[in-house]
Scaffold this motif. Structure first.
Motif, PDB file in Angstrom:
ATOM      1  N   UNK A  19     -41.289  19.789-101.619  1.00  0.00           N
ATOM      2  CA  UNK A  19     -40.509  18.746-102.307  1.00  0.00           C
ATOM      3  C   UNK A  19     -40.513  18.881-103.522  1.00  0.00           C
ATOM      4  N   UNK A  20     -41.377  19.584-104.258  1.00  0.00           N
ATOM      5  CA  UNK A  20     -41.659  19.753-105.859  1.00  0.00           C
ATOM      6  C   UNK A  20     -42.765  18.679-106.190  1.00  0.00           C
ATOM      7  N   UNK A  21     -43.562  17.937-105.089  1.00  0.00           N
ATOM      8  CA  UNK A  21     -44.395  17.043-105.443  1.00  0.00           C
ATOM      9  C   UNK A  21     -45.866  17.977-106.176  1.00  0.00           C
ATOM     10  N   UNK A  22     -46.243  17.378-107.351  1.00  0.00           N
ATOM     11  CA  UNK A  22     -47.296  18.195-107.905  1.00  0.00           C
ATOM     12  C   UNK A  22     -48.609  17.371-107.228  1.00  0.00           C
ATOM     13  N   UNK A 182     -41.001  27.648-103.497  1.00  0.00           N
ATOM     14  CA  UNK A 182     -40.019  27.333-104.733  1.00  0.00           C
ATOM     15  C   UNK A 182     -40.282  25.917-105.035  1.00  0.00           C
ATOM     16  N   UNK A 183     -41.510  25.261-104.607  1.00  0.00           N
ATOM     17  CA  UNK A 183     -41.740  23.964-105.215  1.00  0.00           C
ATOM     18  C   UNK A 183     -41.909  23.973-106.689  1.00  0.00           C
ATOM     19  N   UNK A 184     -42.683  24.866-107.205  1.00  0.00           N
ATOM     20  CA  UNK A 184     -42.750  24.632-108.681  1.00  0.00           C
ATOM     21  C   UNK A 184     -41.765  24.822-109.532  1.00  0.00           C
ATOM     22  N   UNK A 185     -40.601  25.731-108.926  1.00  0.00           N
ATOM     23  CA  UNK A 185     -39.363  26.016-109.549  1.00  0.00           C
ATOM     24  C   UNK A 185     -38.496  24.709-109.414  1.00  0.00           C
ATOM     25  N   UNK A 186     -38.561  24.036-108.366  1.00  0.00           N
ATOM     26  CA  UNK A 186     -37.842  22.828-108.324  1.00  0.00           C
ATOM     27  C   UNK A 186     -38.240  21.454-109.313  1.00  0.00           C
ATOM     28  N   UNK A 187     -39.920  21.511-109.589  1.00  0.00           N
ATOM     29  CA  UNK A 187     -40.365  20.741-110.210  1.00  0.00           C
ATOM     30  C   UNK A 187     -40.114  20.988-111.645  1.00  0.00           C
ATOM     31  N   UNK A 217     -41.657  11.947-112.028  1.00  0.00           N
ATOM     32  CA  UNK A 217     -40.938  12.731-110.799  1.00  0.00           C
ATOM     33  C   UNK A 217     -41.604  12.506-109.545  1.00  0.00           C
ATOM     34  N   UNK A 218     -43.005  12.501-109.698  1.00  0.00           N
ATOM     35  CA  UNK A 218     -43.810  12.204-108.342  1.00  0.00           C
ATOM     36  C   UNK A 218     -43.421  10.948-107.869  1.00  0.00           C
ATOM     37  N   UNK A 225     -38.682   9.645-100.357  1.00  0.00           N
ATOM     38  CA  UNK A 225     -39.170   9.747 -99.093  1.00  0.00           C
ATOM     39  C   UNK A 225     -39.259   8.388 -98.389  1.00  0.00           C
ATOM     40  N   UNK A 226     -39.639   7.211 -98.899  1.00  0.00           N
ATOM     41  CA  UNK A 226     -39.670   5.799 -98.279  1.00  0.00           C
ATOM     42  C   UNK A 226     -38.366   5.390 -97.831  1.00  0.00           C
ATOM     43  N   UNK A 227     -37.212   5.689 -98.786  1.00  0.00           N
ATOM     44  CA  UNK A 227     -36.010   5.404 -98.522  1.00  0.00           C
ATOM     45  C   UNK A 227     -35.325   6.103 -97.163  1.00  0.00           C
ATOM     46  N   UNK A 228     -35.782   7.283 -96.911  1.00  0.00           N
ATOM     47  CA  UNK A 228     -35.406   7.985 -95.810  1.00  0.00           C
ATOM     48  C   UNK A 228     -36.017   7.261 -94.467  1.00  0.00           C
TER      49      UNK A 228
END
Length: 355
Positions: A19-22, A182-187, A217-218, A225-228
């Motif tokens: 999800x691009x979370x660092x 692709x997580x790093x690219x998304x970040x 962004x994190x 994710x909590x809203x989902x």
């Protein structure tokens, strides 16, 4: 790095999720001579992995063994895959042609004569990893210790001759790499959308603001994710609450000035009133009427220091909760809006509860 879009600046190595979370960041300060993960290399043989491979060994020190790791071809090599396999990690990566350790896979010129979707694979002698060569528009080399050829999948690709999208057979390792890489690219993309503007001659200011951007962004990823309604941080949950609105709410909250306490005027003798100016004798300005939209969502739903206050005013004020037109004397101490609070209505609790 001349081939990068931003050729000059500070390089930061990151370990990101899908999800691009660092999860971790390491500031690049030249070719590393050693790594902090001393347990990974007891023999101190660092040169065989290269400077880029040492970055991976340094980042995976806190990664649980049950996780699967996907690595770009800048870092990957067959020697690094073997070392990570000994440590118990599941690895999938792309490879460069000069890092295959003389694998007998066909060259790029030989692959150019093959049809699209053609593939070759070779398994190591100890049967711990597999090297796969697949023909897309060009040859693609991949290496893995847990994903192989079966089950085969079909990918959609554009055909220039037929002028339409066609199905191409691909090994399972291709599907896994495209799905989870692709997580790093998304970040990087999320940071480039709405970066924090700054201008400073101090070199460390850029690093501080970039770290703050990553933290925001994190937080945005966790909020979506909590809203989902689930705990998995998938990239599909990024559309629930836009990043621009999230940063705007943070800016509004930080720019909100604290309410100034107004002291009651004391009685002044008539002798002092003579020397007061005309400006001081002017009537006080009319206070602005409170509005529903004057409170930000961050303040309204933070569940902190919201206390009901009874306002002893000559006239009551309408409730600011939606679909309520009652007149009351109760006010929120933090939001400064009037809300119903009695035995028949509890707009105070409803107003501060996220719908």
């Amino acid at each position: 790095m001349p081939k990068k879009p931003t050729k000059r600046g500070f390089k930061v190595w990151t370990w990101c999720g899908v999800s691009a979370f660092v999860y971790e960041m390491i500031l690049h300060h030249g070719s590393p001579k050693s790594i902090s993960n001393e347990l990974a290399l007891p023999d101190r043989s660092l040169k065989q992995f290269g400077s880029s491979g040492l970055v991976v060994l340094d980042l995976v020190k806190d990664v649980p063994v049950v996780f699967a790791i996907f690595i770009d071809n800048y870092f990957a090599s067959t020697k690094l895959i073997k070392k990570l396999t000994q440590l118990g990690y599941r690895i999938t990566c792309t490879l460069r042609s000069n890092r295959t350790e003389k694998c007998l896979i066909s060259t790029e010129q030989e692959f150019s004569k093959k049809q699209r979707g053609y593939y070759e694979y070779f398994i190591s002698k100890d049967k711990t990893c597999i090297v796969v060569g697949w023909k897309d528009s060009k040859r693609v080399l991949l290496d893995s210790n847990h994903a192989g050829i079966e089950p085969k999948t079909k990918l959609k690709r554009w055909d220039k001759e037929k002028r339409c999208r066609v199905d191409i057979v691909a090994p399972q390792i291709i599907n896994n790499y495209n799905k989870f890489m692709g997580g790093v690219n998304n970040m990087d993309m999320l940071i480039a959308f709405h970066p924090i503007p700054f201008k400073s001659k101090r070199w460390y200011s850029r690093i501080i603001w970039r770290i703050l951007d990553v933290m925001i962004i994190n937080s945005w990823i966790i909020r979506n994710s909590r809203l989902c309604g689930h705990n998995s941080y998938s990239s599909a949950s990024h559309g629930k609450f836009r990043l621009f609105h999230f940063k705007s709410e943070i800016a509004k909250f930080l720019l909100t000035k604290p309410n100034l306490q107004i002291f009651s005027t004391t009685t002044v003798s008539s002798s002092i009133d003579v020397y007061q100016s005309d400006e001081e004798n002017e009537p006080p300005t009319k206070t602005l009427r409170e509005a529903r939209s004057s409170v930000t969502d961050v303040t309204q739903y933070d569940n902190s220091n919201h206390w009901p206050l009874f306002i002893s005013a000559p006239n009551n004020t309408r409730c600011k909760n939606d679909n309520c037109s009652g007149k009351i004397y109760w006010q929120c101490s933090k939001c400064n809006v009037h809300l119903c609070l009695n035995s028949s209505k509890n707009c105070f609790n409803e107003y501060h509860t996220h719908k």
